[in-house]
Design a protein around this motif. Structure first.
Motif, short mmCIF file in Angstrom:
data_model
loop_
_atom_site.label_atom_id
_atom_site.label_comp_id
_atom_site.label_asym_id
_atom_site.label_seq_id
_atom_site.Cartn_x
_atom_site.Cartn_y
_atom_site.Cartn_z
N VAL A 114 35.28 -7.93 -49.42
CA VAL A 114 33.92 -8.41 -49.69
C VAL A 114 33.93 -9.35 -50.89
O VAL A 114 33.20 -10.35 -50.91
N GLY A 115 34.77 -9.06 -51.89
CA GLY A 115 34.82 -9.92 -53.07
C GLY A 115 35.32 -11.32 -52.74
O GLY A 115 34.78 -12.32 -53.25
N ILE A 116 36.34 -11.40 -51.90
CA ILE A 116 36.86 -12.72 -51.51
C ILE A 116 35.80 -13.51 -50.74
O ILE A 116 35.56 -14.70 -50.99
N LEU A 117 35.11 -12.81 -49.82
CA LEU A 117 34.05 -13.48 -49.08
C LEU A 117 32.88 -13.86 -49.98
O LEU A 117 32.17 -14.84 -49.71
N SER A 118 32.67 -13.10 -51.06
CA SER A 118 31.59 -13.43 -52.00
C SER A 118 31.84 -14.76 -52.69
O SER A 118 30.90 -15.39 -53.19
N VAL A 119 33.10 -15.20 -52.74
CA VAL A 119 33.42 -16.51 -53.31
C VAL A 119 33.44 -17.58 -52.24
O VAL A 119 32.87 -18.67 -52.40
N LEU A 120 34.07 -17.28 -51.10
CA LEU A 120 34.26 -18.29 -50.07
C LEU A 120 32.96 -18.66 -49.36
O LEU A 120 32.70 -19.84 -49.10
N VAL A 121 32.11 -17.68 -49.04
CA VAL A 121 30.90 -17.98 -48.27
C VAL A 121 29.91 -18.83 -49.06
O VAL A 121 29.41 -19.83 -48.54
N PRO A 136 34.14 -25.69 -43.98
CA PRO A 136 33.84 -24.26 -43.87
C PRO A 136 35.06 -23.43 -44.23
O PRO A 136 36.19 -23.92 -44.21
N PRO A 137 34.87 -22.12 -44.56
CA PRO A 137 36.00 -21.27 -44.94
C PRO A 137 36.93 -21.04 -43.77
O PRO A 137 36.55 -21.13 -42.60
N GLY A 138 38.17 -20.77 -44.07
CA GLY A 138 39.17 -20.47 -43.07
C GLY A 138 39.85 -21.70 -42.49
O GLY A 138 40.61 -21.60 -41.53
N GLY A 139 39.56 -22.88 -43.04
CA GLY A 139 40.22 -24.08 -42.54
C GLY A 139 39.68 -24.60 -41.24
O GLY A 139 40.32 -25.39 -40.57
N LEU A 140 38.48 -24.13 -40.83
CA LEU A 140 37.90 -24.62 -39.59
C LEU A 140 37.47 -26.07 -39.74
O LEU A 140 37.03 -26.50 -40.80
N GLU A 141 37.62 -26.83 -38.68
CA GLU A 141 37.23 -28.24 -38.69
C GLU A 141 35.92 -28.42 -37.95
O GLU A 141 35.76 -27.95 -36.82
N LEU A 142 34.97 -29.08 -38.60
CA LEU A 142 33.71 -29.40 -37.95
C LEU A 142 33.81 -30.78 -37.32
O LEU A 142 34.45 -31.67 -37.87
N PRO A 143 33.16 -30.97 -36.16
CA PRO A 143 33.23 -32.30 -35.52
C PRO A 143 32.66 -33.38 -36.42
O PRO A 143 31.66 -33.17 -37.11
N ALA A 144 33.30 -34.50 -36.45
CA ALA A 144 32.84 -35.62 -37.28
C ALA A 144 31.93 -36.51 -36.45
O ALA A 144 31.87 -36.43 -35.23
N GLY A 145 31.20 -37.35 -37.12
CA GLY A 145 30.33 -38.29 -36.42
C GLY A 145 28.94 -38.30 -37.00
O GLY A 145 28.68 -37.79 -38.08
N ASP A 146 28.06 -38.88 -36.22
CA ASP A 146 26.70 -39.05 -36.71
C ASP A 146 25.93 -37.73 -36.75
O ASP A 146 24.84 -37.68 -37.31
#
Length: 419
Positions: A114-121, A136-146
């Motif tokens: 919970v402590g780690i998530l308290s920093v990352l989130v 976003p946390p965990g290295g997830l990639e969000l789609p780029a664009g408009d």
């Protein structure tokens, strides 16, 4: 909606979050000491830090005082509905130490997550709101664009989900505390027995007060009313004498009961009806009235205007002290009920000692007005309930009811408890 938001706004949620953070801080301090954060990958840090954490926690859990310290902290920060669900006693057995060790390891692991998530989130929510390329946390990639303009809308949802994660983590931590820091089954049984013993003690004292003071007040009221109606100087003087004597005896009974109440600080300080004279908490059992004081009780009833016929067939020295005292109280309650509900009606009392039991019978005639008005009077009253409780505690039985124009109270108890 209020049910969804209420836990997120509850003070208990954030106090439990603080409790979770303590485990995370402990894990972080140990990590700084060994193995450190330099020169290792994340997997290497975990492989080295976890065994060190677990070994240290298990070692600390062997200290008896650690269980007490964890119990006190859990009561303060996890805010259980009932504090007795979490014990605050030091470890007494190896089972207590094992449970404490499991608690420390589980608490630290959950608190670290919970402590780690308290920093990352919160950091991820900040990125979604203010950065042009959110990460976003965990290295997830969000789609780029408009379509980047709608990403900030994910921040409240992310924080909301994290809030409920904290709520459930706190509840899980509380459940773990109840399970691992709570009393053992043997301790729960001992606590239940102690509560039952204290309840029995209070019931015994309440019964003593009801019998002695109730009898005294009944006699006093009847004597005062009779003196006012008769108006004869000699009768009034006799009535005042009876009132004075009855009041004095009631004060003595009250004082004995108050002494017992003052001595109930230690568990089991007040003994039951069978307390051994001179034993701790027994009070002045030898001064309590017994069967031999029944003639005085009958004289008081006669002076109140109710004829009493008594047969007492109990050889001297044959009746155990506890049966003598309880027998007196039973007859006293029977006579008091007769004076209260059928004043002026004849009362007959028979006390007989058989080979294996003591039999008590108290009967009074029911006048026509009383019988028709009340039918079966006194059924279920506190006095009769107290008589039944006394008889059961002594291993006997009691019955009461109308028989052939009389109200009859009959009690039978064995001479030996458990016979």
């Amino acid at each position: 909606m209020p049910r969804i938001l209420a836990p997120l706004l509850s003070a208990a949620t954030y106090v439990r979050w603080l409790h979770l953070a303590v485990g995370w801080v402990f894990s972080g301090v140990v990590l700084m000491v060994y193995p450190g954060t330099y020169g290792f990958s994340l997997g290497g840090i975990v492989l080295r830090a976890v065994p060190a954490d677990v070994a240290l926690l298990v070692l600390v859990a062997m200290l008896p005082a650690m269980r007490r310290a964890e119990g006190v902290q859990a009561r303060l920060l996890l805010m259980p509905e009932r504090e007795e669900d979490i014990a605050t006693e030091p470890a007494r057995t190896w089972a207590d130490r094992r449970r404490t060790a499991v608690w420390l390891v589980g608490r630290t692991a959950l608190g670290t997550a919970v402590g780690i998530l308290s920093v990352l989130v919160p950091a991820a929510a900040f990125d979604l709101l203010f950065r042009s390329e959110p990460r976003p946390p965990g290295g997830l990639e969000l789609p780029a664009g408009d379509g980047l303009s709608w990403y900030p809308l994910l921040a409240p949802a992310l924080l909301f989900a994290f809030g409920w994660l904290v709520v459930w983590a706190g509840r899980l931590q509380l459940a773990m505390a109840r399970r691992l820091l709570g009393p053992s089954p043997a301790e729960r049984l001992a606590a239940a027995e102690l509560r039952a013993e204290r309840l029995l003690e209070r019931n015994l004292l309440a019964r003593e007060l009801h019998d002695s003071i109730g009898h005294a007040l009944t006699v006093t009221v009847i004597q005062a009313g009779a003196a006012r109606e008769v108006g004869d100087a000699a009768f009034v003087a006799k009535a005042l004498e009876v009132i004075e004597d009855t009041g004095r005896k009631a004060m003595e009974d009250l004082e004995r009961t108050l002494v017992l109440l003052r001595d109930t600080g230690e568990p089991g300080a007040v003994r039951g009806p069978g307390a051994t004279p001179g034993a701790p908490g027994a009070g002045d059992a030898r001064e309590r009235p017994g069967i031999e004081q029944l003639p005085g009780l009958f004289d008081t009833a006669r002076s109140a205007g109710s004829p009493v016929e008594a047969w007492i067939d109990v050889p001297s020295g044959r009746l155990p002290g506890v049966l003598s005292r309880e027998g007196y109280r039973i007859v006293q309650e029977g006579v008091t009920n007769a004076l209260k509900y059928a004043p002026g009606e004849p009362i007959s009392v028979r006390v007989t000692l058989r080979d294996d039991r003591l039999e008590l019978r108290c009967a009074n005639a029911l006048g026509g007005a009383v019988a028709s008005a009340r039918g079966t009077p006194r059924r279920g009253g506190k006095g009769l309930r107290g008589i039944r409780e006394r008889a059961v505690l002594l291993g006997g039985e009691a019955s009461a009811g109308a028989e052939s124009g009389e109200w009859v109270l009959a009690v039978r108890v064995p001479l030996r408890l458990g016979a």
